[in-house]
Design an enzyme around this catalytic site. Structure first.
Site: not given
Ligand code: NAP
Length: 338
Positions: A147, A109, A239, A317
């Protein structure tokens, strides 16, 4: 059709990929890989299907392959849901073999030439693909964020035209974010765990990269500071983030930005009607009630108030992992990189 595969297809994120790709209008799901424990079995026999959507029978007979370059070198694109320890070398090798890689793993990343993309936020960062191709291979790696980062940055997108000086965030992260074997029931039931390894650094660094500027040869990090405190809570999916913002705008201006927000493009199959939605009730968003908005691709924002403070929530997810990667791949195709 574009021939695709999923690396780590039996895991928490891998199963989401399979669910999203089994009947995708642009992508033909040909290859599924996992560990030696699963290789050689039909996907139906290898996977312990744990999603609440039905098992996609159309891919049940695909025989799971070992996770290596040979298994995927004839594909156009692979989606990676591998543990980072494996992804680091393997994703590089696969891209050098001429295959496009859309990865959920954290390994690449922050690499200088690897785009870290949320299509609604920084589609222009895909320009880094050309720099990767300068090394001679048609293959490349594109990543999607951690995430929690993707939920926060998506929530900041409608208001990012205001001057932001600093961001502080406390997360309440679902158990599925740690993978199927990630958190023991005895550790999380009746509990909160105030530590998730490397998560705070990822939120801080990735946010500055995604919200940074691409000048044609490199990403210049966004100038504001980010400070994160990350916590695991007994929620299955979704989240939730409490965000404090140093921003030069009033509460009413920000609420209006959210109400009027439209994504900068349309027409990608995995794109929701609304990428970000403002919930005006005083006790929303909540993961159980709001995580499936926009088929799990919509980030919900609420409680925008003086401070400036707000709550953001998204499905970890789907928008936080597999859905983000599939949307990235659709953007890559629509921009003719593939
Ligand atoms: P997971 O549930 O533990 O799944 C891991 C997958 O990798 C399984 O398919 C497993 O196959 C395979 N695998 C494990 N060891 C292997 C080996 N030695 N060789 C080949 N394959 C192997 O993990 P996950 O939660 O799906 O996470 C996958 C990646 O996505 C990680 O990098 C994670 O950080 C990232 N991510 C996860 C989330 C989330 O919300 N869960 C969000 C964003 C990013 P077997 O079944 O055969 O063991």
């Amino acid at each position: 059709m574009i021939n695709v595969g999923v690396l780590g297809a039996t895991g928490a994120v891998g199963q989401r990929f399979v669910q999203l790709l089994a009947s995708h209008p642009w992508f033909n799901l040909q290859t599924l890989t996992a560990s030696e424990r699963s290789a050689g079995k039909s996907y139906r026999d290898a996977v312990n299907w744990r999603l609440d959507e039905p098992f996609p029978e159309s891919v049940g007979d695909i025989v799971v392959k070992n996770t290596d370059v040979n298994s995927v070198k004839d594909l156009d694109l692979v989606f990676s849901a591998l543990p980072a320890s494996l992804a680091t070398n393997l994703e590089t090798d696969i891209s050098r073999a001429g295959v496009a890689v859309c990865s959920n793993a954290s390994s690449h990343r922050m690499d200088e030439k690897v785009p870290l993309v949320i299509p609604e936020v920084n589609p222009d960062h895909l320009g880094l693909i050309d720099l990767q191709r300068d090394s001679g291979s048609d293959g490349f790696i594109v990543t999607n964020p951690n995430c929690s980062t993707i939920v926060m940055v998506s929530a900041l997108n409608p208001i990012k035209h205001h001057e932001i000086s600093d961001i502080r965030v406390a997360t309440m992260q679902a158990i599925s974010g740690a993978g199927f074997e990630g958190v023991a029931a005895m550790s999380i039931y009746d509990n909160v765990i105030p530590f998730i390894g490397s998560e705070e650094e990822k939120m801080e660094n990735e946010t500055q990269k995604i919200m940074g500027t691409f000048d044609g040869s490199q990403i210049i990090s966004a100038p504001f500071s980010v400070s994160a405190s990350c916590h695991r809570v007994p929620v299955i999916d979704g989240h939730t983030l409490a965000v404090w913002l140093g921003v030069n705008a009033s509460v009413e201006e920000l609420k209006n930005d959210y109400r009027n927000y439209r994504a900068p493009f349309s027409g990608l199959p995995t794109q929701p009607d609304k990428s970000v939605i403002l919930l005006e009730q005083e006790d929303r968003p909540q993961p159980r009630l709001d995580r499936n908005r926009g088929r799990g691709m919509t980030v919900s924002v609420g409680r925008v108030r003086e401070g400036i403070r707000f709550i953001a929530m998204g499905h970890n997810t789907i928008r936080g992992a597999a859905g983000a990667s599939v949307l990235n791949a659709e953007l890559i195709v629509s921009k003719k990189y593939l």
